[in-house]
Design a protein around this motif. Structure first.
Motif, PDB file in Angstrom:
ATOM      1  N   ARG A   1      -7.665   8.083   1.109  1.00  0.00           N
ATOM      2  CA  ARG A   1      -6.660   7.491   0.274  1.00  0.00           C
ATOM      3  C   ARG A   1      -6.171   6.245   1.023  1.00  0.00           C
ATOM      4  O   ARG A   1      -5.457   6.240   2.181  1.00  0.00           O
TER       5      ARG A   1
ATOM      6  N   ASP B 126     -10.297   6.303  -2.522  1.00  0.00           N
ATOM      7  CA  ASP B 126      -9.087   6.196  -3.499  1.00  0.00           C
ATOM      8  C   ASP B 126      -8.222   5.204  -3.548  1.00  0.00           C
ATOM      9  O   ASP B 126      -7.469   5.291  -2.394  1.00  0.00           O
TER      10      ASP B 126
ATOM     11  N   ALA C  38      -0.777   7.856   1.732  1.00  0.00           N
ATOM     12  CA  ALA C  38      -2.006   7.130   2.071  1.00  0.00           C
ATOM     13  C   ALA C  38      -2.490   7.597   3.497  1.00  0.00           C
ATOM     14  O   ALA C  38      -1.561   7.668   4.475  1.00  0.00           O
TER      15      ALA C  38
END
Length: 247
Positions: free
Chosen positions: A2, A25, A58
């Motif tokens: 992420r 992502d 993240a």
């Protein structure tokens, strides 16, 4: 992984496309709001979000903004967990940025960023021109594949960044700690010269700190004279100029 990207300029937009295409992502943000982000930045699957959303949950946050704006995003990163890897792609360009006294006095750019963010960072993707980054990525193992130096104080963070560099089509090179990252700053032999991983060690070792600012400024003046202010030249010109001035 992420990944949140702050900034969608010349390097940030390519990071968005390449890392999304590699299966990560990716969320991207700028200072003006997600509705202002061009759809080409999102072409391979990245999502445009507010900056606060880009850094939320993240694994990696990539900062791709003018270096003098780094203090503005410090509050945004204050709540980001310590285990999140923060990668900075920026460079100090006096003709573009406000003058930063500490860097003018000799402080390493990466250490200035780390001090303002009050956290460990990684320096990566700062030593390649925007056009080369967008156009010259190749599969792993390709002969002549361009290398990108990666500096960090944390070995694990550096390893993650090197892996992400590989995902963008370049060979990641372990450039050591942040204190040595001046060797990949503008004006250095490893900066915008499109070297292979095998060629990078000699380029880093031959850097002379006292000569970097003058070489950087000569390059900027030559580019401005030929192309105008705040213009990114094509890779053929930039690499030829950088090799002539920096190596």
């Amino acid at each position: 992984m992420r990944i949140g990207i702050l900034g969608v300029g010349h390097i940030g937009k390519t990071l968005s496309r390449k890392l999304s295409a590699a299966g990560h992502d990716v969320k991207v943000a700028n200072s003006r709001g997600p509705e202002t982000i061009d759809t080409t930045v999102l072409a391979t699957g990245a999502r445009a979000v507010p900056a606060s959303e880009a850094v939320k949950d993240a694994d990696v946050v990539i900062i791709s903004i003018p270096l003098d704006r780094v203090p503005e995003i410090a509050p945004l990163l204050a709540g980001v967990p310590a285990e999140t890897v923060v990668i900075d792609t920026s460079n100090y360009i006096p003709g573009r940025d406000r003058e930063i006294a500490a860097i003018e006095a000799g402080q390493v750019e990466s250490l200035w960023v780390a001090n303002h963010l009050d956290r460990s960072i990684v320096k990566a993707w700062n030593a390649i021109g925007a056009d080369s980054f967008a156009l010259k990525g190749t599969p792993a193992g390709t002969r002549g594949r361009i290398g990108i130096p990666v500096a960090a104080d944390d070995d694990g963070d550096r390893a993650i960044a090197i892996a992400l560099v590989e995902d963008t089509g370049f060979d990641g090179f372990d450039a050591g700690p942040l204190a040595q990252s001046w060797r990949q700053q503008p004006g250095a032999p490893a900066y915008c010269t499109d070297l292979t991983r095998d060629e990078i060690p000699a380029a880093l070792a031959s850097a002379e700190a006292a000569r970097l600012p003058k070489r950087r400024d000569l390059s900027g003046a030559a580019i401005a004279e030929r192309f105008g202010e705040r213009t990114n030249p094509d890779s053929k010109y930039l690499v030829r100029l950088s090799r002539a001035l920096f190596m």
